[in-house]
Design a protein around this motif. Structure first.
Motif, PDB file in Angstrom:
ATOM      1  N   ASN A 191       0.749  -1.190  -0.054  1.00 51.63           N
ATOM      2  CA  ASN A 191      -0.154  -0.066  -0.007  1.00 51.63           C
ATOM      3  C   ASN A 191       0.886   1.338   0.070  1.00 51.63           C
ATOM      4  OD1 ASN A 191      -2.210  -1.465   0.183  1.00 51.63           O
ATOM      5  ND2 ASN A 191      -2.270  -1.606   2.273  1.00 51.63           N
ATOM      6  N   THR A 192       0.231   2.405  -0.142  1.00 53.16           N
ATOM      7  CA  THR A 192       0.833   3.549  -0.435  1.00 53.16           C
ATOM      8  C   THR A 192       0.299   4.483   0.965  1.00 53.16           C
ATOM      9  OG1 THR A 192       0.884   3.487  -2.689  1.00 53.16           O
ATOM     10  CG2 THR A 192       0.934   5.697  -1.692  1.00 53.16           C
TER      11      THR A 192
ATOM     12  N   TYR B  46       5.536   4.352  -0.700  1.00 53.36           N
ATOM     13  CA  TYR B  46       4.892   2.983  -1.258  1.00 53.36           C
ATOM     14  C   TYR B  46       5.816   1.773  -0.599  1.00 53.36           C
ATOM     15  CZ  TYR B  46       3.703  -0.810  -4.196  1.00 53.36           C
ATOM     16  OH  TYR B  46       3.408  -2.192  -4.554  1.00 53.36           O
TER      17      TYR B  46
ATOM     18  N   HIS C 132       6.245  -1.789  -1.106  1.00 54.66           N
ATOM     19  CA  HIS C 132       6.019  -3.174  -1.933  1.00 54.66           C
ATOM     20  C   HIS C 132       5.912  -4.355  -0.935  1.00 54.66           C
ATOM     21  CE1 HIS C 132       6.694  -6.190  -4.911  1.00 54.66           C
ATOM     22  NE2 HIS C 132       6.624  -5.526  -5.755  1.00 54.66           N
TER      23      HIS C 132
ATOM     24  N   LYS D  63       9.473   2.905  -1.722  1.00 53.98           N
ATOM     25  CA  LYS D  63      10.140   4.226  -2.574  1.00 53.98           C
ATOM     26  C   LYS D  63       9.246   5.306  -2.077  1.00 53.98           C
ATOM     27  CE  LYS D  63      10.631   1.383  -6.626  1.00 53.98           C
ATOM     28  NZ  LYS D  63      10.280   1.038  -7.890  1.00 53.98           N
TER      29      LYS D  63
ATOM     30  N   LYS E 116      14.630   5.572  -2.168  1.00 54.32           N
ATOM     31  CA  LYS E 116      14.194   4.015  -1.997  1.00 54.32           C
ATOM     32  C   LYS E 116      15.102   3.357  -1.168  1.00 54.32           C
ATOM     33  CE  LYS E 116      16.533   2.673  -6.525  1.00 54.32           C
ATOM     34  NZ  LYS E 116      16.252   2.032  -7.629  1.00 54.32           N
TER      35      LYS E 116
ATOM     36  N   ASN F 152      -0.560   1.117  -5.320  1.00 52.65           N
ATOM     37  CA  ASN F 152       0.508   2.027  -5.878  1.00 52.65           C
ATOM     38  C   ASN F 152      -0.073   2.996  -6.712  1.00 52.65           C
ATOM     39  OD1 ASN F 152       2.764   3.210  -6.255  1.00 52.65           O
ATOM     40  ND2 ASN F 152       3.748   1.570  -7.252  1.00 52.65           N
TER      41      ASN F 152
ATOM     42  N   HIS G 269       0.115   6.172  -7.036  1.00 49.27           N
ATOM     43  CA  HIS G 269       1.120   7.128  -7.584  1.00 49.27           C
ATOM     44  C   HIS G 269       2.181   6.624  -8.509  1.00 49.27           C
ATOM     45  CE1 HIS G 269      -0.893   9.950  -5.264  1.00 49.27           C
ATOM     46  NE2 HIS G 269      -0.736   9.197  -4.201  1.00 49.27           N
ATOM     47  N   ASP G 270       2.193   5.318  -8.798  1.00 44.35           N
ATOM     48  CA  ASP G 270       3.142   4.464  -9.713  1.00 44.35           C
ATOM     49  C   ASP G 270       4.545   4.891  -9.188  1.00 44.35           C
ATOM     50  OD1 ASP G 270       3.683   2.828 -11.758  1.00 44.35           O
ATOM     51  OD2 ASP G 270       3.940   4.255 -13.247  1.00 44.35           O
TER      52      ASP G 270
END
Length: 135
Positions: A40-41, A56, A58, A64, A74, A131, A133-134
């Motif tokens: 999640n972000t 984010y 992962h 990140k 990151k 994610n 916001h990529d």
């Protein structure tokens, strides 16, 4: 007799008073931290740098981040046995954080070790699935 009674009352208050950990609420347990952030972000603020931030997390343990000025970073993350979120970025050592829910649906993130113990470090205003916001 009055002093004795007052002393007993004070002793009872001290013995039976709830223990305050210094936080407004109880920190999240390990499983709750995992459910909150894995994959999640989080959007919020780096309190120390007074910057808007997006993180984010992962599921594989990479993190990140990007600040309001577009600066990116990151690193890696994991949750330790105490339920603390531990992060390590390229610059700096590993830092663990306690996540405390707020009444507005956000989260306060506190440092856990000297010299940051109990210092508010980050604020997650909201946590979004995935994610978006990529990052």
């Amino acid at each position: 007799m009055g002093i004795y009674r007052n002393s007993l009352h004070l002793l009872a208050v001290l013995v039976f008073a709830p223990i305050n950990n210094g936080y407004a609420a109880e920190p999240l347990a390990k499983d709750d931290v995992e459910k909150l952030i894995a994959g999640n972000t989080a959007e919020g603020q780096n309190v120390h740098w007074e910057k808007g931030m997006t993180w984010y997390f992962h599921k594989a343990g990479q993190i990140k981040k990007v600040d309001e000025h577009g600066n990116r970073g990151k690193g890696s993350w994991f949750i330790n046995d105490k339920g603390e979120l531990c992060v390590q970025f390229k610059r700096g050592g590993e830092r663990c954080r306690t996540i405390v829910p707020r009444t507005d649906g956000g989260y306060d993130i506190y440092g856990t070790a000297y010299p940051e113990a109990d210092e508010l470090k980050w604020i997650f205003s909201r946590v979004l699935p995935g994610n978006p916001h990529d990052l």
